[in-house]
Design a protein around this motif. Structure first.
Motif, PDB file in Angstrom:
ATOM      1  N   TYR A  86       0.827  -1.211   0.000  1.00 48.63           N
ATOM      2  CA  TYR A  86       0.000   0.000   0.000  1.00 48.63           C
ATOM      3  C   TYR A  86       0.861   1.260   0.000  1.00 48.63           C
ATOM      4  O   TYR A  86       0.562   2.221  -0.715  1.00 48.63           O
ATOM      5  CB  TYR A  86      -0.961  -0.020   1.189  1.00 48.63           C
TER       6      TYR A  86
ATOM      7  N   LYS B 217      -6.945  -0.320   1.478  1.00 50.20           N
ATOM      8  CA  LYS B 217      -6.579  -1.231   2.563  1.00 50.20           C
ATOM      9  C   LYS B 217      -7.710  -1.348   3.580  1.00 50.20           C
ATOM     10  O   LYS B 217      -8.020  -2.453   4.058  1.00 50.20           O
ATOM     11  CB  LYS B 217      -5.305  -0.733   3.249  1.00 50.20           C
TER      12      LYS B 217
ATOM     13  N   ASN C  32     -10.721  -1.182   3.066  1.00 48.24           N
ATOM     14  CA  ASN C  32     -11.804  -1.968   2.481  1.00 48.24           C
ATOM     15  C   ASN C  32     -11.342  -3.373   2.084  1.00 48.24           C
ATOM     16  O   ASN C  32     -12.049  -4.060   1.342  1.00 48.24           O
ATOM     17  CB  ASN C  32     -12.373  -1.240   1.261  1.00 48.24           C
ATOM     18  N   TYR C  33     -10.184  -3.767   2.584  1.00 50.53           N
ATOM     19  CA  TYR C  33      -9.640  -5.115   2.354  1.00 50.53           C
ATOM     20  C   TYR C  33      -9.479  -5.440   0.874  1.00 50.53           C
ATOM     21  O   TYR C  33      -9.713  -6.561   0.431  1.00 50.53           O
ATOM     22  CB  TYR C  33     -10.523  -6.167   3.032  1.00 50.53           C
ATOM     23  N   ILE C  34      -9.069  -4.433   0.115  1.00 47.30           N
ATOM     24  CA  ILE C  34      -8.835  -4.621  -1.315  1.00 47.30           C
ATOM     25  C   ILE C  34      -7.330  -4.749  -1.544  1.00 47.30           C
ATOM     26  O   ILE C  34      -6.565  -3.834  -1.233  1.00 47.30           O
ATOM     27  CB  ILE C  34      -9.412  -3.441  -2.123  1.00 47.30           C
ATOM     28  N   LYS C  35      -6.929  -5.847  -2.086  1.00 45.50           N
ATOM     29  CA  LYS C  35      -5.515  -6.140  -2.299  1.00 45.50           C
ATOM     30  C   LYS C  35      -4.961  -5.368  -3.485  1.00 45.50           C
ATOM     31  O   LYS C  35      -5.645  -5.196  -4.502  1.00 45.50           O
ATOM     32  CB  LYS C  35      -5.316  -7.643  -2.528  1.00 45.50           C
TER      33      LYS C  35
END
Length: 299
Positions: free
Chosen positions: A153, A192, A194-197
């Motif tokens: 990130y 991050k 929103n738990y988006i890789k």
């Protein structure tokens, strides 16, 4: 799968970039569209790029400047692709299979949501007056994939990335911040949260318009100004807590060192700037300058 290539344009001749992209699209029979949005550039720049209206799918000219974050959100109104590829207008394509590399990664990783391809600069600065921006890019930004993956990130930038359309609909760029600086990191931290890789691959674009030392230092000052506004919002402060500059600031802000550093910075600011104008300096001087500015802005 259709790819929408989204390029915000501001006072830059973007013809070579678009021609190179169009060449790959046609030669590789790629399902892609090219969309340009000009963010109220000067008339000379607008006239230079107008010929691209004949080879792009859409070329929108804005009458008022809306800034780096809002213009990226605006592409959702015009793009039809399942994935959006965002490129800075001052980028240069060096890899003949640039688009194909992204498409191949998506096909091999069908669940991917965001992909950052990286960036690079020339092997040396064009002259001493452009050394500072070049050195920062080489030492801090142009990291190999193995290092970027250690901090996916914090290593993300918006100059060259692909994002699934539905992800951008969920997580937009924060429209409150229109000026240069930290909007890419804020966006990464929103991903991050929103738990988006973020996937990192080796598919860089060349940054071929490095600013002079004086211009770049002005952008540094603008970026610290933007950062100070973000940090005054407690929610955003927590999202940016991993950023090195923010981490140091948060560690020192409630200590006696704050007063001491403020005094030392006021006394030595001119000398630090003179060193930075020369360009070929240790980047710790740039770190000191940013920290001093941040303490001043956060009063």
């Amino acid at each position: 799968m259709k790819l929408s290539i989204c390029i915000p344009v501001y006072n830059f001749d973007v013809r070579e970039l678009v021609f190179d992209l169009k060449k790959e699209i046609d030669s590789q029979n790629i399902d892609a569209e090219i969309i340009l949005i000009d963010d109220a550039s000067k008339e000379e720049s607008r006239q230079t790029n107008r010929e691209l209206q004949n080879i792009t799918n859409r070329f929108i000219f804005l009458e008022e400047n809306i800034g780096r974050s809002r213009i990226r959100n605006l592409f959702q109104q015009y793009a039809d692709g399942e994935f959006f590829l965002f490129l800075d207008c001052d980028g240069k394509i060096e890899e003949k299979n640039f688009l194909k590399n992204y498409i191949q990664f998506i096909r091999e990783h069908p669940n991917t949501q965001v992909i950052y391809g990286g960036r690079e600069v020339l092997n040396s600065a064009s002259d001493p007056d452009h050394y500072l921006r070049w050195k920062f890019a080489v030492e801090r930004e142009n990291l190999p994939v193995v290092l970027r993956n250690e901090k996916p990130y914090l290593s993300f930038q918006t100059n060259n990335f692909v994002i699934r359309k539905e992800v951008l609909e969920r997580v937009k760029f924060n429209p409150e911040f229109q000026k240069y600086g930290y909007e890419d990191l804020l966006f990464a931290m929103d991903l991050k949260a929103n738990y988006i890789k973020i996937d990192h691959i080796d598919n860089p674009i060349l940054n071929n318009d490095l600013e002079s030392n004086i211009v770049y230092l002005g952008k540094v000052e603008e970026s610290v100004e933007s950062l100070s506004h973000m940090l005054k919002d407690e929610t955003l402060n927590s999202k940016l807590s991993e950023v090195k500059l923010v981490r140091i600031y948060n560690k020192l802000k409630n200590t006696s060192f704050k007063v001491i550093l403020g005094f030392l910075f006021n006394m030595g600011e001119g000398n630090i700037k003179r060193k930075l104008f020369k360009g070929n300096v240790n980047l710790r001087y740039l770190d000191m300058y940013k920290l001093g500015l941040l303490f001043r802005k956060m009063k």
